[in-house]
Design a protein around this motif. Structure first.
Motif, PDB file in Angstrom:
ATOM      1  N   VAL A  29     -18.047  -9.386 -12.612  1.00  0.00           N
ATOM      2  CA  VAL A  29     -16.593  -9.441 -12.426  1.00  0.00           C
ATOM      3  C   VAL A  29     -16.057  -8.076 -11.992  1.00  0.00           C
ATOM      4  O   VAL A  29     -15.255  -7.968 -11.051  1.00  0.00           O
ATOM      5  N   ARG A  30     -16.507  -7.015 -12.656  1.00  0.00           N
ATOM      6  CA  ARG A  30     -16.073  -5.672 -12.295  1.00  0.00           C
ATOM      7  C   ARG A  30     -16.470  -5.331 -10.871  1.00  0.00           C
ATOM      8  O   ARG A  30     -15.706  -4.707 -10.129  1.00  0.00           O
ATOM      9  N   ARG A  31     -17.672  -5.740 -10.494  1.00  0.00           N
ATOM     10  CA  ARG A  31     -18.116  -5.485  -9.121  1.00  0.00           C
ATOM     11  C   ARG A  31     -17.195  -6.187  -8.125  1.00  0.00           C
ATOM     12  O   ARG A  31     -16.823  -5.623  -7.092  1.00  0.00           O
ATOM     13  N   GLY A  32     -16.803  -7.428  -8.423  1.00  0.00           N
ATOM     14  CA  GLY A  32     -15.915  -8.158  -7.522  1.00  0.00           C
ATOM     15  C   GLY A  32     -14.543  -7.531  -7.412  1.00  0.00           C
ATOM     16  O   GLY A  32     -13.981  -7.413  -6.317  1.00  0.00           O
ATOM     17  N   LEU A  33     -13.978  -7.092  -8.547  1.00  0.00           N
ATOM     18  CA  LEU A  33     -12.659  -6.469  -8.527  1.00  0.00           C
ATOM     19  C   LEU A  33     -12.697  -5.116  -7.827  1.00  0.00           C
ATOM     20  O   LEU A  33     -11.749  -4.735  -7.129  1.00  0.00           O
ATOM     21  N   THR A  34     -13.796  -4.371  -8.008  1.00  0.00           N
ATOM     22  CA  THR A  34     -13.944  -3.090  -7.315  1.00  0.00           C
ATOM     23  C   THR A  34     -14.013  -3.293  -5.809  1.00  0.00           C
ATOM     24  O   THR A  34     -13.472  -2.499  -5.034  1.00  0.00           O
ATOM     25  N   TYR A  35     -14.653  -4.370  -5.394  1.00  0.00           N
ATOM     26  CA  TYR A  35     -14.753  -4.673  -3.966  1.00  0.00           C
ATOM     27  C   TYR A  35     -13.365  -4.887  -3.369  1.00  0.00           C
ATOM     28  O   TYR A  35     -13.092  -4.454  -2.235  1.00  0.00           O
ATOM     29  N   TYR A  36     -12.483  -5.552  -4.124  1.00  0.00           N
ATOM     30  CA  TYR A  36     -11.114  -5.747  -3.654  1.00  0.00           C
ATOM     31  C   TYR A  36     -10.398  -4.402  -3.491  1.00  0.00           C
ATOM     32  O   TYR A  36      -9.628  -4.199  -2.549  1.00  0.00           O
ATOM     33  N   GLN A  37     -10.641  -3.487  -4.410  1.00  0.00           N
ATOM     34  CA  GLN A  37     -10.004  -2.171  -4.317  1.00  0.00           C
ATOM     35  C   GLN A  37     -10.440  -1.434  -3.058  1.00  0.00           C
ATOM     36  O   GLN A  37      -9.649  -0.713  -2.438  1.00  0.00           O
ATOM     37  N   ARG A  38     -11.691  -1.621  -2.652  1.00  0.00           N
ATOM     38  CA  ARG A  38     -12.212  -0.911  -1.483  1.00  0.00           C
ATOM     39  C   ARG A  38     -11.968  -1.672  -0.184  1.00  0.00           C
ATOM     40  O   ARG A  38     -12.219  -1.126   0.892  1.00  0.00           O
ATOM     41  N   GLN A  39     -11.525  -2.914  -0.289  1.00  0.00           N
ATOM     42  CA  GLN A  39     -11.208  -3.717   0.896  1.00  0.00           C
ATOM     43  C   GLN A  39      -9.790  -4.269   0.740  1.00  0.00           C
ATOM     44  O   GLN A  39      -9.595  -5.470   0.487  1.00  0.00           O
ATOM     45  N   PRO A  40      -8.768  -3.418   0.863  1.00  0.00           N
ATOM     46  CA  PRO A  40      -7.389  -3.875   0.617  1.00  0.00           C
ATOM     47  C   PRO A  40      -6.933  -4.978   1.545  1.00  0.00           C
ATOM     48  O   PRO A  40      -6.003  -5.723   1.218  1.00  0.00           O
ATOM     49  N   ILE A  41      -7.580  -5.124   2.711  1.00  0.00           N
ATOM     50  CA  ILE A  41      -7.186  -6.193   3.617  1.00  0.00           C
ATOM     51  C   ILE A  41      -7.408  -7.559   2.984  1.00  0.00           C
ATOM     52  O   ILE A  41      -6.678  -8.528   3.252  1.00  0.00           O
ATOM     53  N   LEU A  42      -8.423  -7.661   2.108  1.00  0.00           N
ATOM     54  CA  LEU A  42      -8.671  -8.924   1.412  1.00  0.00           C
ATOM     55  C   LEU A  42      -7.542  -9.251   0.448  1.00  0.00           C
ATOM     56  O   LEU A  42      -7.141 -10.406   0.299  1.00  0.00           O
ATOM     57  N   ILE A  43      -7.022  -8.212  -0.212  1.00  0.00           N
ATOM     58  CA  ILE A  43      -5.885  -8.423  -1.113  1.00  0.00           C
ATOM     59  C   ILE A  43      -4.674  -8.873  -0.319  1.00  0.00           C
ATOM     60  O   ILE A  43      -3.943  -9.795  -0.720  1.00  0.00           O
ATOM     61  N   ALA A  44      -4.444  -8.216   0.835  1.00  0.00           N
ATOM     62  CA  ALA A  44      -3.302  -8.588   1.669  1.00  0.00           C
ATOM     63  C   ALA A  44      -3.406 -10.037   2.136  1.00  0.00           C
ATOM     64  O   ALA A  44      -2.407 -10.768   2.186  1.00  0.00           O
ATOM     65  N   PRO A 116     -29.501 -15.153 -15.783  1.00  0.00           N
ATOM     66  CA  PRO A 116     -29.438 -15.962 -14.557  1.00  0.00           C
ATOM     67  C   PRO A 116     -28.061 -16.560 -14.300  1.00  0.00           C
ATOM     68  O   PRO A 116     -27.688 -16.777 -13.149  1.00  0.00           O
ATOM     69  N   SER A 117     -27.306 -16.821 -15.367  1.00  0.00           N
ATOM     70  CA  SER A 117     -25.987 -17.446 -15.202  1.00  0.00           C
ATOM     71  C   SER A 117     -24.901 -16.444 -14.836  1.00  0.00           C
ATOM     72  O   SER A 117     -23.794 -16.849 -14.448  1.00  0.00           O
ATOM     73  N   ALA A 118     -25.189 -15.142 -14.936  1.00  0.00           N
ATOM     74  CA  ALA A 118     -24.137 -14.131 -14.799  1.00  0.00           C
ATOM     75  C   ALA A 118     -23.525 -14.107 -13.407  1.00  0.00           C
ATOM     76  O   ALA A 118     -22.313 -13.911 -13.257  1.00  0.00           O
ATOM     77  N   VAL A 119     -24.334 -14.309 -12.362  1.00  0.00           N
ATOM     78  CA  VAL A 119     -23.810 -14.245 -11.001  1.00  0.00           C
ATOM     79  C   VAL A 119     -22.814 -15.371 -10.753  1.00  0.00           C
ATOM     80  O   VAL A 119     -21.735 -15.165 -10.191  1.00  0.00           O
ATOM     81  N   VAL A 120     -23.164 -16.572 -11.193  1.00  0.00           N
ATOM     82  CA  VAL A 120     -22.289 -17.719 -10.979  1.00  0.00           C
ATOM     83  C   VAL A 120     -21.035 -17.629 -11.844  1.00  0.00           C
ATOM     84  O   VAL A 120     -19.908 -17.786 -11.363  1.00  0.00           O
ATOM     85  N   THR A 121     -21.209 -17.366 -13.141  1.00  0.00           N
ATOM     86  CA  THR A 121     -20.046 -17.296 -14.028  1.00  0.00           C
ATOM     87  C   THR A 121     -19.170 -16.089 -13.703  1.00  0.00           C
ATOM     88  O   THR A 121     -17.941 -16.153 -13.795  1.00  0.00           O
ATOM     89  N   GLY A 122     -19.797 -14.975 -13.312  1.00  0.00           N
ATOM     90  CA  GLY A 122     -19.020 -13.794 -12.939  1.00  0.00           C
ATOM     91  C   GLY A 122     -18.146 -14.057 -11.731  1.00  0.00           C
ATOM     92  O   GLY A 122     -16.987 -13.627 -11.675  1.00  0.00           O
ATOM     93  N   ARG A 123     -18.690 -14.777 -10.741  1.00  0.00           N
ATOM     94  CA  ARG A 123     -17.893 -15.151  -9.573  1.00  0.00           C
ATOM     95  C   ARG A 123     -16.717 -16.025  -9.990  1.00  0.00           C
ATOM     96  O   ARG A 123     -15.595 -15.877  -9.492  1.00  0.00           O
ATOM     97  N   GLY A 124     -16.977 -16.951 -10.923  1.00  0.00           N
ATOM     98  CA  GLY A 124     -15.914 -17.837 -11.382  1.00  0.00           C
ATOM     99  C   GLY A 124     -14.807 -17.095 -12.103  1.00  0.00           C
ATOM    100  O   GLY A 124     -13.622 -17.331 -11.851  1.00  0.00           O
ATOM    101  N   VAL A 125     -15.170 -16.192 -13.001  1.00  0.00           N
ATOM    102  CA  VAL A 125     -14.159 -15.427 -13.743  1.00  0.00           C
ATOM    103  C   VAL A 125     -13.369 -14.533 -12.794  1.00  0.00           C
ATOM    104  O   VAL A 125     -12.140 -14.413 -12.891  1.00  0.00           O
ATOM    105  N   ASN A 126     -14.048 -13.906 -11.848  1.00  0.00           N
ATOM    106  CA  ASN A 126     -13.386 -13.040 -10.881  1.00  0.00           C
ATOM    107  C   ASN A 126     -12.334 -13.818 -10.088  1.00  0.00           C
ATOM    108  O   ASN A 126     -11.195 -13.362  -9.914  1.00  0.00           O
TER     109      ASN A 126
END
Length: 277
Positions: A29-44, A116-126
């Motif tokens: 989840v943290r990795r996904g949110l950090t990615y948004y910070q570095r790609q502000p166009i996605l937030i826009a 093994p479930s972390a990638v899928v559940t992390g994407r969902g929570v993000n």
């Protein structure tokens, strides 16, 4: 080693696995949110598109629409727009997953000593966190346009909870599609599925105004149940022709997402586990 010691060891090991599953999920989840910070166009894009949609349909097309029983068109339209935005979110999920897969991110995750479930559940929570931000901005924009909830705060919170429940169940649909689609270009073609899914519903007009067969399809669309339930809880105009599915919109706004989650969550996890086999 005694039987009691074996039981204690098993319980301790089980708790350890549960702890690391949650910890690994949060890291994703943290990795996904950090990615948004570095790609502000996605937030826009993800936060700006709902605003543009509400303004477009509220001001440009609102004058050509009619609310049931002569009610406010804006009050009828806005809960439907909330539901449509939550439904469209599965496209963002699918594109994010196929992007990670094509860049080898998923393979790197699979090579790490993580649950093994972390990638899928992390994407969902993000994606659920992003959906909360989208819904907050949508509600603020609609409020500025004159939309109001005529019910109490608890009923309004219940409506928002049902909208997020719809988004939650469609996250797993997006993850599965993202794992099945080979490229990001092919993922863009999923809009051909998203548009009919959202348009053939009660988001914009009551199903009773459509041809009989199409109205039946629209009434049984899970998005229609969530839109109708949200309108009811917000105290906004509700369109119903007396059919069972429309009279029990609150019930089906819970049953549909639970059923979709029960089907697509295991499929998404199984597909992830079978990657590279």
């Amino acid at each position: 080693m005694s039987g009691v010691d074996l039981v204690d060891l098993t319980v301790s090991d089980s708790r350890g696995r549960a702890y690391w599953a949650v910890a690994d999920c949060w890291n994703v989840v943290r990795r996904g949110l950090t990615y948004y910070q570095r790609q502000p166009i996605l937030i826009a894009w993800q936060l700006g598109f709902p605003i543009i949609s509400v303004l477009l349909y509220g001001y440009v097309f609102g004058g050509a629409m009619k609310a049931p029983d002569g009610g406010s068109v804006r009050d009828f339209l806005m809960p439907g727009m909330f539901a449509m935005t939550m439904a469209f979110g599965f496209m963002n999920t699918a594109i994010a997953v196929v992007t990670d897969t094509s860049k080898g991110v998923i393979d790197r995750f699979r090579s790490m000593p993580m649950a093994p479930s972390a990638v899928v559940t992390g994407r969902g929570v993000n994606d659920l966190i992003v959906a909360c931000a989208e819904l907050t901005i949508l509600a603020a924009t609609a409020f500025a346009m004159g939309w109001r909830s005529d019910s109490g705060p608890l009923a309004a919170l219940g409506a928002f909870a049902l909208l997020l429940l719809l988004r939650f169940c469609l996250i797993w649909v997006g993850i599965l599609l993202g794992l099945l689609v080979p490229t990001t270009e092919a993922a863009g073609g999923l809009y051909a599925v998203a548009f009919p899914l959202t348009m053939i519903s009660s988001v914009f007009v009551p199903p009773s105004t459509m041809p009989d067969w199409l109205g039946t399809v629209a009434a049984w669309n899970p998005i229609s149940s969530t839109a109708a339930a949200a309108r009811e809880l917000f105290g906004n105009p509700v369109a119903s022709d007396g059919s069972w599915i429309q009279e029990h919109a609150l019930l089906m706004a819970v049953v549909w997402p639970l059923a979709i989650t029960a089907v697509f969550l295991p499929l998404a996890v199984r597909r992830f586990q079978r990657l590279s086999r």
